[in-house]
Design a protein around this motif. Structure first.
Motif, PDB file in Angstrom:
ATOM      1  N   LEU A 159       0.802  -1.225   0.000  1.00  0.00           N
ATOM      2  CA  LEU A 159       0.000   0.000   0.000  1.00  0.00           C
ATOM      3  C   LEU A 159       0.836   1.277   0.000  1.00  0.00           C
ATOM      4  CD1 LEU A 159      -2.995  -0.948   2.326  1.00  0.00           C
ATOM      5  CD2 LEU A 159      -2.710  -1.279  -0.137  1.00  0.00           C
ATOM      6  N   ALA A 160       1.960   1.287   0.732  1.00  0.00           N
ATOM      7  CA  ALA A 160       2.814   2.479   0.714  1.00  0.00           C
ATOM      8  C   ALA A 160       3.399   2.695  -0.676  1.00  0.00           C
ATOM      9  CB  ALA A 160       3.931   2.343   1.746  1.00  0.00           C
ATOM     10  N   LYS A 161       3.666   1.599  -1.361  1.00  0.00           N
ATOM     11  CA  LYS A 161       4.216   1.692  -2.716  1.00  0.00           C
ATOM     12  C   LYS A 161       3.244   2.389  -3.664  1.00  0.00           C
ATOM     13  CE  LYS A 161       7.079  -1.124  -5.733  1.00  0.00           C
ATOM     14  NZ  LYS A 161       7.669  -2.471  -5.924  1.00  0.00           N
ATOM     15  N   LYS A 162       1.939   2.256  -3.370  1.00  0.00           N
ATOM     16  CA  LYS A 162       0.910   2.883  -4.199  1.00  0.00           C
ATOM     17  C   LYS A 162       0.448   4.224  -3.625  1.00  0.00           C
ATOM     18  CE  LYS A 162      -0.855  -1.597  -5.799  1.00  0.00           C
ATOM     19  NZ  LYS A 162      -2.038  -2.491  -5.872  1.00  0.00           N
ATOM     20  N   ASN A 163       1.146   4.685  -2.572  1.00  0.00           N
ATOM     21  CA  ASN A 163       0.808   5.959  -1.931  1.00  0.00           C
ATOM     22  C   ASN A 163      -0.628   5.959  -1.414  1.00  0.00           C
ATOM     23  OD1 ASN A 163       1.345   8.597  -1.014  1.00  0.00           O
ATOM     24  ND2 ASN A 163       0.581   9.509  -2.919  1.00  0.00           N
ATOM     25  N   LEU A 164      -1.006   4.881  -0.741  1.00  0.00           N
ATOM     26  CA  LEU A 164      -2.377   4.728  -0.270  1.00  0.00           C
ATOM     27  C   LEU A 164      -2.486   4.766   1.266  1.00  0.00           C
ATOM     28  CD1 LEU A 164      -3.602   1.932  -2.729  1.00  0.00           C
ATOM     29  CD2 LEU A 164      -4.249   4.353  -2.742  1.00  0.00           C
ATOM     30  N   VAL A 165      -1.397   5.166   1.943  1.00  0.00           N
ATOM     31  CA  VAL A 165      -1.386   5.196   3.410  1.00  0.00           C
ATOM     32  C   VAL A 165      -1.381   6.641   3.906  1.00  0.00           C
ATOM     33  CG1 VAL A 165      -0.203   4.464   5.506  1.00  0.00           C
ATOM     34  CG2 VAL A 165      -0.091   3.027   3.443  1.00  0.00           C
ATOM     35  N   LYS A 166      -2.331   6.952   4.776  1.00  0.00           N
ATOM     36  CA  LYS A 166      -2.383   8.276   5.400  1.00  0.00           C
ATOM     37  C   LYS A 166      -1.671   8.208   6.745  1.00  0.00           C
ATOM     38  CE  LYS A 166      -5.658  11.844   7.000  1.00  0.00           C
ATOM     39  NZ  LYS A 166      -5.448  12.891   5.980  1.00  0.00           N
ATOM     40  N   VAL A 167      -0.682   9.061   6.946  1.00  0.00           N
ATOM     41  CA  VAL A 167       0.057   9.087   8.207  1.00  0.00           C
ATOM     42  C   VAL A 167      -0.672   9.989   9.195  1.00  0.00           C
ATOM     43  CG1 VAL A 167       2.233   9.665   9.338  1.00  0.00           C
ATOM     44  CG2 VAL A 167       2.250   8.647   7.049  1.00  0.00           C
ATOM     45  N   ILE A 168      -0.938   9.468  10.386  1.00  0.00           N
ATOM     46  CA  ILE A 168      -1.685  10.203  11.413  1.00  0.00           C
ATOM     47  C   ILE A 168      -0.794  10.520  12.609  1.00  0.00           C
ATOM     48  CG2 ILE A 168      -3.964   9.355  10.760  1.00  0.00           C
ATOM     49  CD1 ILE A 168      -3.619   7.181  12.928  1.00  0.00           C
ATOM     50  N   HIS A 169      -1.326  11.289  13.547  1.00  0.00           N
ATOM     51  CA  HIS A 169      -0.573  11.734  14.719  1.00  0.00           C
ATOM     52  C   HIS A 169      -0.100  10.548  15.549  1.00  0.00           C
ATOM     53  CE1 HIS A 169       0.548  13.948  18.310  1.00  0.00           C
ATOM     54  NE2 HIS A 169       0.276  15.098  17.710  1.00  0.00           N
ATOM     55  N   THR A 170       1.127  10.650  16.031  1.00  0.00           N
ATOM     56  CA  THR A 170       1.748   9.573  16.798  1.00  0.00           C
ATOM     57  C   THR A 170       1.000   9.252  18.091  1.00  0.00           C
ATOM     58  OG1 THR A 170       3.875  10.258  15.879  1.00  0.00           O
ATOM     59  CG2 THR A 170       3.949   8.818  17.803  1.00  0.00           C
ATOM     60  N   LYS A 171       0.176  10.166  18.569  1.00  0.00           N
ATOM     61  CA  LYS A 171      -0.577   9.921  19.814  1.00  0.00           C
ATOM     62  C   LYS A 171      -1.542   8.746  19.679  1.00  0.00           C
ATOM     63  CE  LYS A 171      -4.306  13.243  18.754  1.00  0.00           C
ATOM     64  NZ  LYS A 171      -4.913  14.541  19.138  1.00  0.00           N
ATOM     65  N   TYR A 172      -1.846   8.343  18.443  1.00  0.00           N
ATOM     66  CA  TYR A 172      -2.761   7.220  18.236  1.00  0.00           C
ATOM     67  C   TYR A 172      -2.051   5.866  18.224  1.00  0.00           C
ATOM     68  CZ  TYR A 172      -6.478  10.542  17.165  1.00  0.00           C
ATOM     69  OH  TYR A 172      -7.423  11.548  17.250  1.00  0.00           O
ATOM     70  N   ASP A 173      -0.729   5.877  18.349  1.00  0.00           N
ATOM     71  CA  ASP A 173       0.018   4.619  18.401  1.00  0.00           C
ATOM     72  C   ASP A 173       1.370   4.911  19.053  1.00  0.00           C
ATOM     73  OD1 ASP A 173       1.111   2.116  18.050  1.00  0.00           O
ATOM     74  OD2 ASP A 173       1.018   2.107  15.857  1.00  0.00           O
ATOM     75  N   ALA A 174       1.321   5.285  20.334  1.00  0.00           N
ATOM     76  CA  ALA A 174       2.525   5.693  21.064  1.00  0.00           C
ATOM     77  C   ALA A 174       3.283   4.454  21.522  1.00  0.00           C
ATOM     78  CB  ALA A 174       2.156   6.579  22.243  1.00  0.00           C
ATOM     79  N   MET A 175       4.321   4.098  20.784  1.00  0.00           N
ATOM     80  CA  MET A 175       5.083   2.879  21.037  1.00  0.00           C
ATOM     81  C   MET A 175       6.123   3.073  22.142  1.00  0.00           C
ATOM     82  SD  MET A 175       5.513   1.935  17.011  1.00  0.00           S
ATOM     83  CE  MET A 175       5.103   3.565  16.357  1.00  0.00           C
ATOM     84  N   THR A 176       6.560   1.976  22.722  1.00  0.00           N
ATOM     85  CA  THR A 176       7.463   2.013  23.875  1.00  0.00           C
ATOM     86  C   THR A 176       8.756   2.766  23.597  1.00  0.00           C
ATOM     87  OG1 THR A 176       6.563  -0.099  24.655  1.00  0.00           O
ATOM     88  CG2 THR A 176       8.675   0.583  25.567  1.00  0.00           C
ATOM     89  N   VAL A 177       9.300   2.623  22.401  1.00  0.00           N
ATOM     90  CA  VAL A 177      10.564   3.279  22.088  1.00  0.00           C
ATOM     91  C   VAL A 177      10.479   4.793  22.247  1.00  0.00           C
ATOM     92  CG1 VAL A 177      10.138   3.543  19.600  1.00  0.00           C
ATOM     93  CG2 VAL A 177      12.486   3.273  20.440  1.00  0.00           C
TER      94      VAL A 177
END
Length: 335
Positions: free
Chosen positions: A196-214
């Motif tokens: 999907l990224a190859k076809k430019n079909l992914v919308k990047v959203i705010h990191t607060k919706y997936d705040a990972m441990t790192v």
């Protein structure tokens, strides 16, 4: 809202905490339908899920797991992950045909706020929304992606199921898995980005919706040094995400080692996990011991004992250059 989880029986208590947090913080939703992809969940745990969801007047449906090895015709390599991680790629087949949109949540998440705004996100010309994974562009190279493409984390996804069906992306996912003999870096995440990224079909959203441990283990400047992302979030977005995350994603990280369901975990938001656990049917379940391999425990101990600058330089070399390089070489040999 249509919310999708996928869990095995061993992960059911952890998924239960996530669902409790979702239910508690989304009483403003007119409707919540939870679809649980059932990877051999016991009847006892299913009953716990049903009773918990029923108390909030919501719905939960258990859906049998698909046979992905049979669908793809190859043995999918999952490494340290569970085969259920791939299920999110085939939701068009798994879920009822009348669903046009859903949110997929990993079991190791806690929802801290209403997801109404996220649910109503305008995807525009994209067909999935996710958070940037903050990785070096070398991870894109292995997937034959241009350096300026997106590379997102699969732990939290807002999916336009209607468009996925119309575009038959499941066939593209399967073709990608087969082409790589089921051996893909970060398993399903590599597949989704590779297609999907190859076809430019992914919308990047705010990191607060997936705040990972790192993001919690490193401050912003050190995170940039460790991950070496050429395209990344701003420091302002980073601060907003770690200060008041909407969805905490308790991913594993070499520096902190354990996770909130383990004994003596020190994640900044371990209290949130324990709070919702205490409200769940699994409240009396003991915390799990740290059963990581000796090599993993040693890695955590050494990294915490090393001088900070030396540790960051070493880990940066491994994560941003050596690991993706080795993966790329293996891919060429397979080809």
């Amino acid at each position: 809202m249509n919310i999708v989880y996928s869990s095995s029986d061993s992960y059911a208590p952890i998924a239960g905490v996530s669902i409790m947090s979702l239910l508690h913080n989304n009483t403003d939703a007119d409707e919540i339908n939870i679809y649980m992809i059932d990877n051999n969940i016991s009847d006892e745990n299913k009953k716990r899920f049903e009773n918990m969801v029923d108390k909030f007047g919501r719905n939960i449906v258990f859906i049998p797991r698909p046979d992905l090895n049979k669908m793809s015709g190859v043995d999918i390599e999952v490494g340290r992950w569970n085969i259920s991680t791939f299920f999110r790629l085939f939701l068009c087949t798994i879920l009822p045909d009348n669903l046009d949109r859903c949110i997929y949540l990993d079991c190791d998440t806690v929802v801290r706020h209403s997801l109404r705004e996220f649910w109503e996100t305008d995807l525009e010309d994209k067909i999935v929304a996710a958070v940037d994974d903050c990785r070096s562009d070398r991870y894109k190279t292995e997937l034959n992606l241009p350096c300026d493409s997106t590379y997102t984390n699969n732990g939290v996804l807002l999916i336009d199921l209607k468009s996925w069906r119309e575009m038959n992306v499941e066939k593209d996912f399967l073709d990608f898995i087969i082409a790589h003999n089921g051996n893909i870096t970060y398993v399903d995440q590599g597949v989704l980005n590779g297609v999907l990224a190859k076809k430019n079909l992914v919308k990047v959203i705010h990191t607060k919706y997936d705040a990972m441990t790192v993001f919690f283990d490193f401050n912003f400047k050190d995170l940039m040094k460790v991950r070496r992302p050429e395209h990344h979030l701003s420091e302002e977005e980073y601060i907003e995400a770690v200060t008041d995350p909407y969805i905490i994603h308790y991913t594993s990280c070499f520096l902190s080692g354990t996770r909130p369901w383990n004994e003596n975990n020190n994640h900044p938001f371990v209290g949130d996990y324990l709070k919702y656990k205490s409200m769940s049917p699994w409240k009396d379940f003991p915390q799990y011991p740290d059963v990581r391999k000796k090599s993993k425990k040693m890695m955590t101990s050494v990294c915490n004992a090393m001088p900070k600058r030396m540790m960051i330089a070493g880990i940066s070399l491994v994560h941003s250059k050596l690991y993706p390089m080795v993966r790329s070489l293996k891919g060429k040999r397979r080809g």
